[in-house]
Scaffold this motif. Structure first.
Motif, PDB file in Angstrom:
ATOM      1  N   THR A   1      -0.226   9.815   7.672  1.00 19.79           N
ATOM      2  CA  THR A   1       1.077  10.284   8.124  1.00 19.79           C
ATOM      3  C   THR A   1       1.743  11.186   7.111  1.00 19.79           C
ATOM      4  N   ALA A   2       1.275  11.180   5.881  1.00 17.69           N
ATOM      5  CA  ALA A   2       1.850  12.039   4.855  1.00 17.69           C
ATOM      6  C   ALA A   2       0.840  12.269   3.763  1.00 17.69           C
ATOM      7  N   PHE A   3       0.926  13.437   3.125  1.00 20.84           N
ATOM      8  CA  PHE A   3      -0.012  13.726   2.045  1.00 20.84           C
ATOM      9  C   PHE A   3       0.322  12.934   0.803  1.00 20.84           C
ATOM     10  N   LEU A   4       1.605  12.854   0.481  1.00 22.20           N
ATOM     11  CA  LEU A   4       2.051  12.040  -0.638  1.00 22.20           C
ATOM     12  C   LEU A   4       2.973  10.968  -0.101  1.00 22.20           C
ATOM     13  N   SER A   5       2.456   9.791   0.081  1.00 24.69           N
ATOM     14  CA  SER A   5       3.245   8.686   0.604  1.00 24.69           C
ATOM     15  C   SER A   5       3.571   7.738  -0.525  1.00 24.69           C
ATOM     16  N   SER A   6       4.658   6.985  -0.358  1.00 30.34           N
ATOM     17  CA  SER A   6       4.967   5.991  -1.366  1.00 30.34           C
ATOM     18  C   SER A   6       3.976   4.856  -1.278  1.00 30.34           C
ATOM     19  N   PRO A   7       3.628   4.243  -2.399  1.00 35.92           N
ATOM     20  CA  PRO A   7       2.642   3.185  -2.380  1.00 35.92           C
ATOM     21  C   PRO A   7       3.129   1.992  -1.599  1.00 35.92           C
ATOM     22  N   PRO A   8       2.222   1.166  -1.065  1.00 39.61           N
ATOM     23  CA  PRO A   8       2.620   0.020  -0.276  1.00 39.61           C
ATOM     24  C   PRO A   8       3.529  -0.931  -1.028  1.00 39.61           C
ATOM     25  N   SER A   9       3.443  -0.944  -2.353  1.00 43.37           N
ATOM     26  CA  SER A   9       4.253  -1.872  -3.124  1.00 43.37           C
ATOM     27  C   SER A   9       5.621  -1.305  -3.456  1.00 43.37           C
ATOM     28  N   SER A  10       5.914  -0.050  -3.065  1.00 43.87           N
ATOM     29  CA  SER A  10       7.199   0.545  -3.382  1.00 43.87           C
ATOM     30  C   SER A  10       8.236   0.127  -2.348  1.00 43.87           C
TER      31      SER A  10
ATOM     32  N   THR B   1      -3.829  13.579 -11.724  1.00 45.04           N
ATOM     33  CA  THR B   1      -3.855  12.165 -11.318  1.00 45.04           C
ATOM     34  C   THR B   1      -2.608  11.448 -11.797  1.00 45.04           C
ATOM     35  N   ALA B   2      -2.264  11.672 -13.060  1.00 37.33           N
ATOM     36  CA  ALA B   2      -1.072  11.037 -13.624  1.00 37.33           C
ATOM     37  C   ALA B   2       0.182  11.492 -12.889  1.00 37.33           C
ATOM     38  N   GLY B   3       0.270  12.791 -12.624  1.00 34.73           N
ATOM     39  CA  GLY B   3       1.448  13.308 -11.937  1.00 34.73           C
ATOM     40  C   GLY B   3       1.590  12.752 -10.526  1.00 34.73           C
ATOM     41  N   LEU B   4       0.484  12.679  -9.794  1.00 32.92           N
ATOM     42  CA  LEU B   4       0.547  12.149  -8.431  1.00 32.92           C
ATOM     43  C   LEU B   4       0.917  10.675  -8.412  1.00 32.92           C
ATOM     44  N   TYR B   5       0.372   9.908  -9.360  1.00 31.63           N
ATOM     45  CA  TYR B   5       0.690   8.481  -9.375  1.00 31.63           C
ATOM     46  C   TYR B   5       2.165   8.249  -9.698  1.00 31.63           C
ATOM     47  N   ILE B   6       2.670   8.945 -10.712  1.00 31.69           N
ATOM     48  CA  ILE B   6       4.084   8.784 -11.063  1.00 31.69           C
ATOM     49  C   ILE B   6       4.972   9.268  -9.927  1.00 31.69           C
ATOM     50  N   TRP B   7       4.566  10.370  -9.283  1.00 33.28           N
ATOM     51  CA  TRP B   7       5.347  10.878  -8.149  1.00 33.28           C
ATOM     52  C   TRP B   7       5.397   9.853  -7.023  1.00 33.28           C
ATOM     53  N   SER B   8       4.293   9.189  -6.763  1.00 30.18           N
ATOM     54  CA  SER B   8       4.263   8.198  -5.681  1.00 30.18           C
ATOM     55  C   SER B   8       5.203   7.042  -5.957  1.00 30.18           C
ATOM     56  N   LEU B   9       5.525   6.821  -7.231  1.00 33.83           N
ATOM     57  CA  LEU B   9       6.440   5.734  -7.588  1.00 33.83           C
ATOM     58  C   LEU B   9       7.903   6.165  -7.574  1.00 33.83           C
ATOM     59  N   VAL B  10       8.187   7.359  -8.091  1.00 27.20           N
ATOM     60  CA  VAL B  10       9.583   7.761  -8.281  1.00 27.20           C
ATOM     61  C   VAL B  10      10.124   8.607  -7.138  1.00 27.20           C
ATOM     62  N   ALA B  11       9.266   9.154  -6.273  1.00 29.05           N
ATOM     63  CA  ALA B  11       9.747  10.020  -5.190  1.00 29.05           C
ATOM     64  C   ALA B  11      10.781   9.332  -4.294  1.00 29.05           C
TER      65      ALA B  11
ATOM     66  N   ILE C   1      -6.246  10.934  -4.334  1.00 30.91           N
ATOM     67  CA  ILE C   1      -5.537  10.272  -3.231  1.00 30.91           C
ATOM     68  C   ILE C   1      -6.299   9.026  -2.792  1.00 30.91           C
ATOM     69  N   ILE C   2      -7.619   9.139  -2.703  1.00 35.38           N
ATOM     70  CA  ILE C   2      -8.449   8.000  -2.314  1.00 35.38           C
ATOM     71  C   ILE C   2      -8.322   6.870  -3.329  1.00 35.38           C
ATOM     72  N   LEU C   3      -8.324   7.222  -4.622  1.00 38.68           N
ATOM     73  CA  LEU C   3      -8.183   6.209  -5.667  1.00 38.68           C
ATOM     74  C   LEU C   3      -6.836   5.506  -5.565  1.00 38.68           C
ATOM     75  N   LEU C   4      -5.776   6.281  -5.353  1.00 36.53           N
ATOM     76  CA  LEU C   4      -4.450   5.676  -5.210  1.00 36.53           C
ATOM     77  C   LEU C   4      -4.404   4.747  -4.001  1.00 36.53           C
ATOM     78  N   ASP C   5      -4.981   5.193  -2.894  1.00 35.56           N
ATOM     79  CA  ASP C   5      -5.011   4.361  -1.696  1.00 35.56           C
ATOM     80  C   ASP C   5      -5.773   3.067  -1.939  1.00 35.56           C
ATOM     81  N   ALA C   6      -6.909   3.163  -2.630  1.00 37.65           N
ATOM     82  CA  ALA C   6      -7.732   1.984  -2.874  1.00 37.65           C
ATOM     83  C   ALA C   6      -7.016   0.978  -3.766  1.00 37.65           C
ATOM     84  N   THR C   7      -6.375   1.463  -4.831  1.00 34.60           N
ATOM     85  CA  THR C   7      -5.703   0.543  -5.756  1.00 34.60           C
ATOM     86  C   THR C   7      -4.500  -0.130  -5.102  1.00 34.60           C
TER      87      THR C   7
END
Length: 410
Positions: A301-310, A390-400, A154-160
């Motif tokens: 605000t959420a455990f799995l949030s959409s990325p800022p670029s979504s 990691t792969a699943g969480l990143y893809i989920w953050s994009l397609v959710a 989660i930290i890595l996703l937030d940082a990127t």
């Protein structure tokens, strides 16, 4: 001799007092990071040289048949247990703090001499516990370490995503070119690493189907990241996809490098130096993750949030709040202000990191390869599963946001 000991004790006390005073005035977060780092050093030192001492403790050395690895693991687990208890107690004490006029806010930022003494006493007291207690803690640590790896992702996703948004917000061509350059470089690095891993972990003349499967999956995931991120419906960015690809390639390497040295498909020379360098990389990743979370700790605000670029992210706040307010800067003014981050979450990160570092140093409590650090099939599968999560969480953050268009992911 007594005079020399007295002088040393006096100097040590003065040094601790000075250090504690400095921590209070500047940043409490760095003080906690320092204690965590010191616990890693103590664990490592006791693992390497503490076996003869532990053999002399009757309630630890309960049998003549116990191996040196057992005592090494005991040393690591007991230091980790003391460290974990320290941060868990602080996390429980800090529950419900909402503003800086709460008396417990001063406990979080001050009282460093007292806290250092408590931290040291907790670690020392763990060496008076019977072996079944540390055995139970070892089992709990495997679960806690898994949660820390999840937080690390989660930290890595937030940082990127934060990195990507910071450069996009500048809205200048040179920054877009820099984004493209970094993304391409990361992708080249990811596939280069995968190519080298094929050479190292798929030696000719051996049936290395499992290693080939791991490596092919890593390369396929890197391609999927880019395709999904650049899909018009997702409106993502190539930078996070490329950084996650490099990270997955690195995790795959650490997993393959943890294979037993007698495994024919492990082409690396599994010497002490090689395993120690791998351990250092793992510990460095852990320390960086803890430091990042410590400096950016806050409520999400959420455990799995959409990325800022979504497209659904909107103007939501970052996953981890980066604003920092430390005590001692205008006491009257601070008393009326809310706290800038969750103290409980902050300390829980350190508690989970303590469990993870114990697993890293003890090889996930595995009995394989006692002469090497962090080697065995347990370590292999933990890392490979981390890559896939990691792969699943990143893809989920994009397609959710596309799968659930009626829900707000922020």
């Amino acid at each position: 001799m007594s005079c020399l000991v007295g002088c040393c004790a006096s100097l040590t006390c003065g040094l601790c007092t000075s250090a504690a005073s400095t921590i209070t005035k500047k940043s409490a977060r760095l003080g906690y990071c320092g204690l965590f780092g010191l616990s890693l050093v103590v664990s490592w030192v006791l693992r390497e040289i503490g076996t003869p001492l532990l053999k002399k403790i009757s309630w630890i050395n309960t049998s003549d048949t116990l191996s040196d690895e057992f005592f090494q693991t005991e040393a690591v687990l007991r230091v980790s247990l003391g460290n974990c208890l320290f941060f868990t107690i602080l996390a429980l004490l800090m529950i419900g703090i909402k503003d800086q006029n709460d008396r417990r806010d001063a406990w979080h930022h001050g009282g460093w001499i007292f806290k250092i003494i408590i931290w040291a006493l907790l670690i020392i007291l763990t060496f008076f516990l019977p072996n079944p207690v540390t055995s139970v803690y070892g089992v709990i640590s495997t679960i806690g370490a898994g949660f820390f790896l999840l937080v690390q992702v989660i930290i890595l996703l937030d940082a990127t995503h934060s990195w990507n948004d910071a450069w996009v917000a500048k809205d200048e061509q040179k920054w877009f070119v820099a984004l493209l350059a970094v993304s391409v470089t990361c992708y080249i690095a990811a596939f280069t690493i995968s190519g080298l891993l094929f050479i190292w972990f798929n030696p000719s003349g051996n049936d290395c189907g499992l290693n080939v499967f791991f490596l092919v999956m890593t390369m396929i995931l890197a391609l999927i990241f880019g395709i999904v991120a650049l899909h018009p419906a997702v409106n993502g960015s190539l930078l996070p996809a490329s950084v996650i690809s490099v990270y997955c390639a690195y995790v795959c390497y650490t997993g393959l490098a943890a294979e037993p040295r007698d495994y024919a498909c492990n082409g690396l020379n599994r010497s002490k130096a090689v395993t120690t360098s791998t351990l250092i990389l793992g510990m460095l990743t852990t320390v960086l993750s803890v430091l990042y979370s410590a400096l950016r700790a806050g409520s999400s605000t959420a455990f799995l949030s959409s990325p800022p670029s979504s497209p659904r992210a909107g103007e939501r706040s970052p996953l981890l709040d980066s604003e920092e307010l430390e005590s001692g800067k205008g006491k009257k003014e601070a008393e009326s202000k809310p706290v800038s981050y969750s103290y409980t979450f902050f300390h829980l990160i350190f508690a989970l990191a303590s469990m993870y570092s114990a697993m890293l140093l003890s090889g996930w409590s595995s009995s394989e390869n006692s002469d090497l650090i962090d080697v065995g099939w347990t370590s292999v599968w933990v890392r490979i599963c981390t890559e896939w999560v990691t792969a699943g969480l990143y893809i989920w953050s994009l397609v959710a946001p596309l799968i659930f268009p009626d829900r707000e992911f922020y």
